[in-house]
Design an enzyme around this catalytic site. Structure first.
Site, PDB file in Angstrom:
ATOM      1  CG  LEU A 183      -2.401  -0.900   1.348  1.00 38.37           C
ATOM      2  CD1 LEU A 183      -2.657  -0.976   2.405  1.00 38.37           C
ATOM      3  CD2 LEU A 183      -3.049  -0.611  -0.009  1.00 38.37           C
ATOM      4  NE  ARG A 184       6.542   2.379   2.919  1.00 38.01           N
ATOM      5  CZ  ARG A 184       6.485   1.098   3.492  1.00 38.01           C
ATOM      6  NH1 ARG A 184       6.775  -0.002   2.752  1.00 38.01           N
ATOM      7  NH2 ARG A 184       6.656   0.896   4.701  1.00 38.01           N
TER       8      ARG A 184
END
Length: 667
Positions: A278-279
């Site tokens: 998700l970064r």
């Protein structure tokens, strides 16, 4: 404030526009998380990284501050800023700190100030490189060679933005927010996935192929070396323009708007390219806004999102083993173009009864999609024109093979180097342990222990007394990389298609395991009149697979020369702290002797095997012989090597792991 000439002017770099853009984006928004620069030697990676500070706006700090505290936000451990609340800050250049590959944890994190402890009996903190890099740039050249213990430190600090030190009676925390810039050459191996994901952006650089661009690079470099000051003056105007652009973008950044449609596009791209972290979504959001700010725009466009994806996704995209990093630009363009166009309403959206449209039916009443799928499967089986097709010398499916059973490790370990370092003086993670009779004295830890004991006991600070209880022993922990040498038979006796597919599949599985454990790899192939080194020892499994993928076959079998070449390379390149492994894939039917020799090829093969056995090289022979008439030469070769022999039919994970354990465990 004028910037001193500290290196090659950033604006003078030519031929690397994407690299310069990525560095400027991190300058506009340090929260992006830094840049990883991958490429060949001599492609201006380090030059661009070091030149970035010349175009960054100055920062305000208090003179003498070792923590680079922001004005009005002093660190608790910073005595200078705590005592200088009313002192006007000064303008200073953005700090640029280089982290050496051989740095110790004390130098990186900070440690007890030994001088103050000896003089006044006070436990004072001596800041490390992370404190010096706060609000600046932390640069690591050849970051893929960084010791594992330092990688772990960087992961923790990069995630929290705070460096916490708990050692030798100290309990200190201070801010450590920096832009991480790393450069690397893939020939030296890849980067740990955990650290790879911490880099916000990644850029692949290569030397320009346009002769006019290359000539201009040389022209500027020669002019810079001839008169550095004059060259800097020549580019001062361009430097100031770029610095003003970055400063304006930094001011505009909080006002840049990224609407929900662009956010959905970002998430859609991450899903389509199978990005797990998700970064990636967060970094793409920041990068797209920084791109708009750098171009003096207050709204993010689909083009900004596309440009951000090219920098954010390639190193996070899920890849199969040995699949090259990169992006399918046609697919990316298609997805971005879809976002630009208004989406037509779906059939049934306006219906009030909630009914959904049924899939189209074929004339026989079968759903059309299912019928097309069956037709496609039939076409794949038959090939064009209804004829059965075969791939020529393709790579077979990778078998589940593991060479995890090296000494001092378990076969269940999924990654990490196999062999513990045999010599306590070698290794990466340096630490000190109390020892009343040390063979290697840890001087710093011993003196710190004596200073702390004396300070707590109220002894005279002018004289330091070291007792046996203060002695510490220096210990280095770590695991050595093993060298795995693949000796692959590419002669005519191996030219049968199915056997070659099986061999390549077996080697691919071994390469996968070696990649996970960061071993060094080398590939020797033999065919025709002699053997050749396809790949010198390297940590890049991608290069090993690439050399094996197009391995030519045919000709005679110069097996003695291949064994001789393997012995020479192992003697020169094998690490001293971890055993090598020789993997031979052949049917053993040698029919060509050593170059310039008239002796019997098979006897020369046995003699070369005896030399390897005398050197104590662990070996494994994979017999590729097939058919009803088998000579069993591979088994005889294995006996001469003191190794185990497996056939292609026996290549299971357990059998191979047990074989390696038996060969290396007896060493």
């Amino acid at each position: 404030m004028s910037h001193a000439v500290t290196g090659y002017p950033f604006s003078a770099i030519v031929g690397q526009p994407l690299l310069k853009q990525a560095l400027l984006l991190c300058a506009v928004d340090p929260g992006i998380g830094g840049v990883l620069v991958r490429g060949d030697k001599g492609t201006a990676k380090s030059t661009a990284a070091r030149g970035l500070t010349q175009v960054l706006p100055s920062i305000a700090r208090v003179g003498g501050c070792a923590f680079n505290c922001a004005p009005g936000q002093p660190a608790e451990a910073c005595a200078v800023c705590q005592a200088a609340q009313d002192v006007l800050p000064i303008e200073a250049e953005v700090p640029f700190v280089t982290l050496p590959l051989g740095a110790t944890e004390d130098r990186v994190l900070g440690a007890l100030d030994l001088q103050q402890a000896l003089q006044g009996g006070q436990r004072a903190f001596q800041p490390g490189l992370l404190a010096a890099a706060h609000r600046g740039i932390l640069y690591i050249d050849e970051v893929n060679l960084l010791a594992d213990h330092l990688v772990d430190v960087l992961l923790d600090v990069a995630a929290m933005g705070v460096n916490s030190v708990q050692r030798e009676g100290l309990s200190i925390s201070h801010p450590a927010r920096f832009t991480l810039i790393g450069t690397m050459n893939l020939e030296e191996g890849d980067l740990r996935p955990q650290l790879l994901d911490r880099f916000g952006l990644m850029v692949e650089v290569s030397a320009p192929t346009d002769k006019s661009v290359r000539a201009e690079v040389v022209r500027r470099r020669i002019a810079y070396e001839a008169d550095t000051a004059a060259f800097a003056t020549q580019w001062q105007g361009a430097q100031e323009t770029l610095r003003a652009q970055v400063a304006q973008a930094q001011r505009l950044l909080p006002e840049v708007v990224l609407d929900d449609a662009m956010l959905e596009l970002i998430s859609h791209l991450c899903c389509e390219f199978e990005v797990a972290s998700l970064r990636a979504d967060i970094v793409m959001h920041k990068t797209a806004r920084a791109l708009a700010a750098l171009e003096a725009r207050a709204r993010v466009t689909p083009d900004d999102v596309r440009a951000a994806a090219m920098l954010v996704l390639p190193h996070r995209r899920r890849r199969k083993p040995f699949e090259q990093a990169g992006m399918d630009q046609d697919k990316l363009d298609e997805l971005v173009d879809q976002a630009r166009q208004p989406q037509p309403p779906q059939a049934g959206d306006d219906s009030d009864d909630g009914s959904q449209s049924a899939p189209p039916q074929s004339p026989e009443g079968e759903p059309q999609g299912q019928q097309q799928e069956q037709q496609q499967e039939q076409q794949d089986e038959e090939g064009e024109g209804g004829q059965q097709t075969f791939a020529v010398a393709a790579t077979g499916a990778a078998r589940k093979i593991s060479v995890a059973a090296m000494p001092n490790t378990s076969a269940s370990s999924a990654s990490g180097r196999r062999s513990a370092v045999a010599d306590a003086s070698r290794g990466s993670a340096l630490r000190a342990v109390p020892d009343a009779n040390p063979d290697r004295l840890a001087v710093g830890a011993t003196l710190r222990s004596a200073a702390l004991r004396g300070a707590l006991a109220g002894e005279d600070s002018a004289q330091l007394t070291v007792t046996r209880a203060d002695l510490h022993r220096q210990v280095r922990n770590g695991r050595g990389a093993n060298l795995i040498v693949f000796v692959v038979d590419a002669s005519g006796s191996m030219a049968a298609q199915r056997r070659m597919e099986a061999v390549k599949g077996a080697v691919l599985a071994l390469l996968t395991d070696a990649y996970q454990r960061r071993d060094q790899l080398a590939v020797i192939a033999f065919r025709g009149e002699q053997a050749e080194l396809l790949l010198a020892p390297t940590r890049s499994a991608d290069l090993a697979e690439q050399g094996l993928r197009e391995l030519p076959t045919g000709g005679r079998t110069p097996l003695p020369h291949a064994l001789q070449l393997a012995a020479q390379m192992l003697q020169q390149s094998a690490p001293q702290d971890a055993p090598p492994l020789l993997v031979i894939l052949s049917d053993g039917r040698a029919n060509v002797g050593l170059p310039g020799s008239q002796g019997d090829p098979w006897q020369q093969t046995l003699d070369a095997a005896a030399v390897l056995a005398a050197q104590g090289v662990p070996a494994l022979v994979l017999d590729t012989e097939a058919g009803y008439l088998r000579l069993g030469r591979a088994a005889q070769l294995a006996e001469a090597l003191g190794a185990r022999c497996l056939t292609l039919e026996q290549l299971t994970g357990d059998a191979l792991a047990l074989t390696v354990r038996a060969q290396l465990g007896a060493r």
